[in-house]
Each structure stands twice: as C-alpha cells, then as structure tokens.
Design a protein around this motif. Structure first.
Motif, PDB file in Angstrom:
ATOM      1  N   LYS A 112       0.840  -1.193   0.000  1.00  0.00           N
ATOM      2  CA  LYS A 112       0.000   0.000   0.000  1.00  0.00           C
ATOM      3  C   LYS A 112       0.879   1.249   0.000  1.00  0.00           C
ATOM      4  O   LYS A 112       1.827   1.366   0.783  1.00  0.00           O
ATOM      5  CB  LYS A 112      -0.909   0.003   1.229  1.00  0.00           C
ATOM      6  N   GLY A 113       0.575   2.170  -0.902  1.00  0.00           N
ATOM      7  CA  GLY A 113       1.330   3.408  -0.994  1.00  0.00           C
ATOM      8  C   GLY A 113       2.558   3.336  -1.873  1.00  0.00           C
ATOM      9  O   GLY A 113       3.204   4.365  -2.123  1.00  0.00           O
ATOM     10  N   VAL A 114       2.921   2.143  -2.336  1.00  0.00           N
ATOM     11  CA  VAL A 114       4.083   2.013  -3.212  1.00  0.00           C
ATOM     12  C   VAL A 114       3.689   2.404  -4.634  1.00  0.00           C
ATOM     13  O   VAL A 114       2.702   1.895  -5.181  1.00  0.00           O
ATOM     14  CB  VAL A 114       4.619   0.566  -3.194  1.00  0.00           C
ATOM     15  N   ASP A 115       4.420   3.321  -5.226  1.00  0.00           N
ATOM     16  CA  ASP A 115       4.210   3.697  -6.621  1.00  0.00           C
ATOM     17  C   ASP A 115       4.826   2.600  -7.494  1.00  0.00           C
ATOM     18  O   ASP A 115       6.053   2.551  -7.659  1.00  0.00           O
ATOM     19  CB  ASP A 115       4.850   5.051  -6.916  1.00  0.00           C
ATOM     20  N   LEU A 116       3.989   1.742  -8.027  1.00  0.00           N
ATOM     21  CA  LEU A 116       4.500   0.582  -8.757  1.00  0.00           C
ATOM     22  C   LEU A 116       5.228   0.973 -10.025  1.00  0.00           C
ATOM     23  O   LEU A 116       6.167   0.276 -10.442  1.00  0.00           O
ATOM     24  CB  LEU A 116       3.357  -0.385  -9.071  1.00  0.00           C
ATOM     25  N   GLU A 117       4.829   2.071 -10.644  1.00  0.00           N
ATOM     26  CA  GLU A 117       5.531   2.495 -11.853  1.00  0.00           C
ATOM     27  C   GLU A 117       6.947   2.957 -11.519  1.00  0.00           C
ATOM     28  O   GLU A 117       7.903   2.667 -12.258  1.00  0.00           O
ATOM     29  CB  GLU A 117       4.748   3.597 -12.565  1.00  0.00           C
ATOM     30  N   GLU A 118       7.102   3.678 -10.420  1.00  0.00           N
ATOM     31  CA  GLU A 118       8.442   4.093 -10.014  1.00  0.00           C
ATOM     32  C   GLU A 118       9.286   2.899  -9.602  1.00  0.00           C
ATOM     33  O   GLU A 118      10.476   2.807  -9.941  1.00  0.00           O
ATOM     34  CB  GLU A 118       8.355   5.097  -8.856  1.00  0.00           C
ATOM     35  N   LEU A 119       8.675   1.967  -8.862  1.00  0.00           N
ATOM     36  CA  LEU A 119       9.404   0.761  -8.475  1.00  0.00           C
ATOM     37  C   LEU A 119       9.828  -0.022  -9.710  1.00  0.00           C
ATOM     38  O   LEU A 119      10.964  -0.517  -9.792  1.00  0.00           O
ATOM     39  CB  LEU A 119       8.528  -0.099  -7.569  1.00  0.00           C
ATOM     40  N   ALA A 120       8.922  -0.135 -10.694  1.00  0.00           N
ATOM     41  CA  ALA A 120       9.261  -0.848 -11.926  1.00  0.00           C
ATOM     42  C   ALA A 120      10.420  -0.168 -12.648  1.00  0.00           C
ATOM     43  O   ALA A 120      11.328  -0.832 -13.166  1.00  0.00           O
ATOM     44  CB  ALA A 120       8.038  -0.929 -12.834  1.00  0.00           C
ATOM     45  N   SER A 121      10.424   1.164 -12.675  1.00  0.00           N
ATOM     46  CA  SER A 121      11.509   1.892 -13.338  1.00  0.00           C
ATOM     47  C   SER A 121      12.837   1.643 -12.641  1.00  0.00           C
ATOM     48  O   SER A 121      13.860   1.386 -13.298  1.00  0.00           O
ATOM     49  CB  SER A 121      11.191   3.391 -13.350  1.00  0.00           C
ATOM     50  N   ASP A 122      12.828   1.683 -11.323  1.00  0.00           N
ATOM     51  CA  ASP A 122      14.067   1.418 -10.584  1.00  0.00           C
ATOM     52  C   ASP A 122      14.550  -0.009 -10.827  1.00  0.00           C
ATOM     53  O   ASP A 122      15.752  -0.259 -10.982  1.00  0.00           O
ATOM     54  CB  ASP A 122      13.842   1.637  -9.090  1.00  0.00           C
ATOM     55  N   MET A 127      18.226  -4.040 -13.482  1.00  0.00           N
ATOM     56  CA  MET A 127      18.395  -5.257 -14.262  1.00  0.00           C
ATOM     57  C   MET A 127      18.902  -4.997 -15.676  1.00  0.00           C
ATOM     58  O   MET A 127      19.124  -5.946 -16.434  1.00  0.00           O
ATOM     59  CB  MET A 127      17.069  -6.024 -14.326  1.00  0.00           C
ATOM     60  N   SER A 128      19.096  -3.740 -16.036  1.00  0.00           N
ATOM     61  CA  SER A 128      19.449  -3.409 -17.429  1.00  0.00           C
ATOM     62  C   SER A 128      20.841  -3.877 -17.817  1.00  0.00           C
ATOM     63  O   SER A 128      21.168  -3.920 -19.006  1.00  0.00           O
ATOM     64  CB  SER A 128      19.336  -1.902 -17.655  1.00  0.00           C
ATOM     65  N   ASP A 129      21.677  -4.247 -16.819  1.00  0.00           N
ATOM     66  CA  ASP A 129      23.017  -4.714 -17.160  1.00  0.00           C
ATOM     67  C   ASP A 129      23.041  -6.169 -17.609  1.00  0.00           C
ATOM     68  O   ASP A 129      24.080  -6.691 -18.005  1.00  0.00           O
ATOM     69  CB  ASP A 129      23.969  -4.532 -15.974  1.00  0.00           C
ATOM     70  N   ALA A 141      19.404  -4.472  -3.334  1.00  0.00           N
ATOM     71  CA  ALA A 141      19.757  -3.317  -4.163  1.00  0.00           C
ATOM     72  C   ALA A 141      18.659  -2.249  -4.168  1.00  0.00           C
ATOM     73  O   ALA A 141      18.954  -1.061  -4.346  1.00  0.00           O
ATOM     74  CB  ALA A 141      20.039  -3.779  -5.591  1.00  0.00           C
ATOM     75  N   LEU A 142      17.416  -2.667  -3.962  1.00  0.00           N
ATOM     76  CA  LEU A 142      16.297  -1.726  -4.039  1.00  0.00           C
ATOM     77  C   LEU A 142      15.800  -1.264  -2.679  1.00  0.00           C
ATOM     78  O   LEU A 142      15.079  -0.267  -2.590  1.00  0.00           O
ATOM     79  CB  LEU A 142      15.124  -2.371  -4.795  1.00  0.00           C
ATOM     80  N   ALA A 143      16.149  -1.980  -1.622  1.00  0.00           N
ATOM     81  CA  ALA A 143      15.533  -1.726  -0.316  1.00  0.00           C
ATOM     82  C   ALA A 143      15.880  -0.356   0.242  1.00  0.00           C
ATOM     83  O   ALA A 143      15.112   0.200   1.035  1.00  0.00           O
ATOM     84  CB  ALA A 143      15.947  -2.808   0.673  1.00  0.00           C
ATOM     85  N   ASN A 182      17.411 -14.438 -11.544  1.00  0.00           N
ATOM     86  CA  ASN A 182      16.537 -13.742 -12.477  1.00  0.00           C
ATOM     87  C   ASN A 182      17.344 -12.801 -13.355  1.00  0.00           C
ATOM     88  O   ASN A 182      18.254 -12.120 -12.890  1.00  0.00           O
ATOM     89  CB  ASN A 182      15.497 -12.929 -11.702  1.00  0.00           C
ATOM     90  N   VAL A 183      16.970 -12.780 -14.628  1.00  0.00           N
ATOM     91  CA  VAL A 183      17.606 -11.871 -15.574  1.00  0.00           C
ATOM     92  C   VAL A 183      16.503 -11.252 -16.419  1.00  0.00           C
ATOM     93  O   VAL A 183      15.503 -11.902 -16.738  1.00  0.00           O
ATOM     94  CB  VAL A 183      18.639 -12.627 -16.452  1.00  0.00           C
ATOM     95  N   ALA A 184      16.658  -9.975 -16.729  1.00  0.00           N
ATOM     96  CA  ALA A 184      15.637  -9.291 -17.524  1.00  0.00           C
ATOM     97  C   ALA A 184      15.424 -10.023 -18.848  1.00  0.00           C
ATOM     98  O   ALA A 184      16.384 -10.345 -19.558  1.00  0.00           O
ATOM     99  CB  ALA A 184      16.036  -7.846 -17.771  1.00  0.00           C
ATOM    100  N   LEU A 185      14.178 -10.288 -19.168  1.00  0.00           N
ATOM    101  CA  LEU A 185      13.847 -11.074 -20.351  1.00  0.00           C
ATOM    102  C   LEU A 185      14.403 -10.440 -21.620  1.00  0.00           C
ATOM    103  O   LEU A 185      14.936 -11.130 -22.497  1.00  0.00           O
ATOM    104  CB  LEU A 185      12.320 -11.213 -20.434  1.00  0.00           C
ATOM    105  N   SER A 186      14.281  -9.130 -21.730  1.00  0.00           N
ATOM    106  CA  SER A 186      14.759  -8.459 -22.951  1.00  0.00           C
ATOM    107  C   SER A 186      16.270  -8.594 -23.095  1.00  0.00           C
ATOM    108  O   SER A 186      16.789  -8.731 -24.208  1.00  0.00           O
ATOM    109  CB  SER A 186      14.346  -6.988 -22.934  1.00  0.00           C
ATOM    110  N   SER A 187      16.998  -8.557 -21.972  1.00  0.00           N
ATOM    111  CA  SER A 187      18.448  -8.761 -22.037  1.00  0.00           C
ATOM    112  C   SER A 187      18.783 -10.200 -22.385  1.00  0.00           C
ATOM    113  O   SER A 187      19.662 -10.471 -23.206  1.00  0.00           O
ATOM    114  CB  SER A 187      19.092  -8.398 -20.690  1.00  0.00           C
ATOM    115  N   TRP A 188      18.067 -11.134 -21.770  1.00  0.00           N
ATOM    116  CA  TRP A 188      18.349 -12.552 -21.971  1.00  0.00           C
ATOM    117  C   TRP A 188      18.095 -12.967 -23.410  1.00  0.00           C
ATOM    118  O   TRP A 188      18.852 -13.741 -23.994  1.00  0.00           O
ATOM    119  CB  TRP A 188      17.497 -13.365 -21.008  1.00  0.00           C
ATOM    120  N   LEU A 189      17.021 -12.451 -23.999  1.00  0.00           N
ATOM    121  CA  LEU A 189      16.647 -12.869 -25.346  1.00  0.00           C
ATOM    122  C   LEU A 189      17.119 -11.907 -26.431  1.00  0.00           C
ATOM    123  O   LEU A 189      17.016 -12.234 -27.620  1.00  0.00           O
ATOM    124  CB  LEU A 189      15.117 -13.027 -25.431  1.00  0.00           C
ATOM    125  N   GLY A 190      17.634 -10.758 -26.029  1.00  0.00           N
ATOM    126  CA  GLY A 190      18.120  -9.804 -27.018  1.00  0.00           C
ATOM    127  C   GLY A 190      17.025  -9.144 -27.829  1.00  0.00           C
ATOM    128  O   GLY A 190      17.297  -8.557 -28.882  1.00  0.00           O
TER     129      GLY A 190
END
Length: 366
Positions: A112-122, A127-129, A141-143, A182-190
């Motif tokens: 409750k109160g967590v901005d999910l879009e901001e959390l998703a961006s962070d 995971m972008s590496d 890393a996010l806490a 876990n690895v970002a799907l877009s990174s894993w699959l290119g």
C-alpha cells in the motif's frame, strides 16, 4: 447443439495434449503446441515431454534452455512456466496486469502506498546490465529506496509482477540443481517484449484463444480463464467466435473449439501415461471432470504426480532410490495393473538413465 460427454472430452484432451499417442515432434514445437508447461518444479517438464514425445532426449530440452530458445518465467496464473522465447515475448505484456494483481492479492497491505511504476523503473534500471540476480540480491539493491514493503513482497512484485524476467540456467536443466537467478527477459533474449496493440485491439488475446483451444479444447471460457489467469478474454473470444464451432457439455456449458481440431471417437483406446506434478492436462481447466474425479481434484494442486488409466487419473506415483511406486486411487483390473507396471518400468528407466527398471504397484484401495 451437440453434447459432448466427459469421455468424448477426455479423448479430445488426450489427443490435443499428445497423450493419446506420442508425437514425433521437435521438442521446441511440442513446448509451443502445449502453450508451455508448468515448471515450478524444475525437473517435471522433462517427465511431461517424455510422456508425450517419441524418443525424447532430455539433453535437447536443456540445450534449448541454454541457447535461450525456451525460457522459464512467471506467466499463466503467475506460476512458473517453460515457454518458447517467441511466445513469452508475444504474450508477456498481455499478462502484465494479471501478474501485478495476483501479487497485490497476496501483499496488498504491504505494498500500500508504493508507486508501482516508479518501483518498476528502478527495477528495470537495476536489471538493465543483463546480470542474473537472486530475489534477495534484487531486494538488497532496491531496499534503500523501498524499505516499506519488506523483502518478500518487494521481491515477488519485482520478479513476478513488474519486470519480465527469465530464470537463468542452470535452473531447470536436466539433473542439475541450481537456485533461481533472475535476468531481464529483454536482455536474456536480445529482443524487447512486444508492446500491447496501440489501437485497442487484442490480437494477442485472440491468438491465445486459438492456441488454447488447439491444445486444450473443446473448452468453455471459464476453462480458458482458469488456464491463463486472465479475465476470460471476452473481447478476444467474441472476435474469433465466428471461426469456432460450439458444443455443450453434460452440465450445459457452452464449449468452443477449432473446427478442424481432433475430436476422436470416445471409444478410442487410451494408453497408460505417467504425468508430472502440476501437469496442465489436469490444471488447464476450470472443470477438470474430463480427466480427474472430483474426489481426487485436490491432488492436482498438491503436487502429486498422476497416472492416467483409460485416460483418467487412477493413481499417483513417486520415485525413491530409483524405484517407481504407484499408489492406485481405485480398483485396477489385472490388465490395467500390468499396463501400469510396464509403463512404470519405462519411467524408472528414463529417470535413472537406464540404471533401474524397478516398479512397485501397491494394492488397490478396498
């Protein structure tokens, strides 16, 4: 409207699920045809494919995972599925809202109160590496910025709800133990995940309807909803309805199907098959009466492996020290017990790499 009884539906399900006779298909094509295999237990998809394919080699599936042609990911019903790379990229955005809502359904107060879009961006930035991380590493890393939810809600929302992820090998490889990284799907699959249609249409939903019916039909929209976790896809069903044929089941429910899909004669013989835990041949329906008795329905969600006799769940099975043990749920004829034992020996041989063909079929319940 033609009524299909449970036996007719059973034979159709077995045919679509490649359980009426083993299919001579490449492994990746079988995974695609089945719309993926439920896979939270990493070794179970190997059993599911062995029961469905001729001359199945588990090394082929492991190779597909390491070559990234198939991936392990949260998808249908927010459960881990083994799906093809093409399918997960095409389907993931259509499941986004459902995945988030299912995590919120468990952790609504904590989030409750967590901005999910901001959390998703962070989380995407983290995971972008392209580096695989455990959920604990992601949370650490996010806490600092998101201390409120606590580790488990934060980790599950990021991993299962917000950022499309793949579970990197060695998780899911044959006879290999490995924790979830876990690895970002877009990174894993290119390749990026396909975006939703911009015109408000739902081509992915329509494709899901057709694909589901090809692997599970004839089926009601409630069955489609139970399999996918999506809210019935009413718009997609309406868009393709003119392509479909309609039946009714014994309860009076409308069933939809592809016109040219196999619907075998109900008297077609069905061989004994050993199913893995959480097999979608059982879990892929809201009404599972076509394949399992109501009295035993709970077994399908408890992780019990099932044995099909004459197309229906008739026993459970386990493996201890390379011995396959079968526990009947009902009386089995002498011929059925012999057929179960024969197939049990084959399962034991497969699982032990040829070291054991030992099987024990327990006494039937009185």
């Amino acid at each position: 409207m033609t009524v299909l009884d449970n036996r007719a539906l059973n034979r159709a399900t077995l045919a679509r699920q490649l359980l009426l006779e083993r299919a001579d298909l490449p492994v990746v094509d079988a995974v695609a045809h089945l719309c993926g295999l439920q896979a939270q237990e990493p070794q179970e998809p190997f059993i599911g494919l062995w029961s469905r394919l001729t001359a199945f080699d588990p090394a082929v599936l492991s190779d597909l995972l390491t070559r990234r042609s198939v991936v392990r990911t949260h998808l249908m019903r927010r459960t881990v599925h083994l799906v093809t790379a093409d399918d997960v990229l095409a389907w993931r955005a259509r499941h986004d809202a459902m995945l988030r809502q299912r995590v919120l359904g468990v952790y609504r107060d904590e989030l409750k109160g967590v901005d999910l879009e901001e959390l998703a961006s962070d989380a995407r930035d983290l995971m972008s590496d392209g580096e695989p991380r455990t959920a604990a590493e992601i949370v650490r890393a996010l806490a600092g910025r998101w201390p409120g939810p606590g580790p488990r809600p934060l980790g599950e929302m990021v991993v299962a709800g917000l950022v499309p992820m793949a579970q990197a090998p060695p998780r899911g490889l044959w006879r290999t133990k490995g924790g979830v990284r876990n690895v970002a799907l877009s990174s894993w699959l290119g390749r990026p995940v396909d975006p939703p249609a911009s015109d408000g249409a739902d081509p992915v939903g329509q494709a899901l309807v057709r694909r589901y019916l090809a692997a599970y039909g004839p089926a009601a929209t409630a069955d489609l909803r139970a399999w996918s976790g999506l809210a019935g896809l009413p718009g997609a069903v309406a868009a393709v309805r003119d392509e479909l044929v309609r039946f009714r089941d014994e309860r009076g429910r409308e069933l939809l199907d592809l016109p040219d899909a196999p619907r075998p004669d109900p008297d077609t013989p069905a061989p004994v098959r050993f199913l893995p835990a959480f097999d979608n041949a059982i879990l892929g329906y809201q009404d599972r009466g076509r394949i399992i008795d109501d009295a035993h329905r709970g077994l399908s969600v408890a992780g019990e492996r099932a044995v099909l006799v004459d197309g229906r769940v008739a026993a459970t099975w386990t493996v201890t020290e390379d011995v396959v043990t079968v526990e009947p749920l009902r009386a089995l004829s002498r011929a059925d017990r012999a057929a179960v034992a024969d197939q049990g020996r084959e399962v034991a041989t497969f699982l032990s790499d040829g070291d054991s063909d030992r099987v024990r079929v327990a006494a039937s319940p009185r």
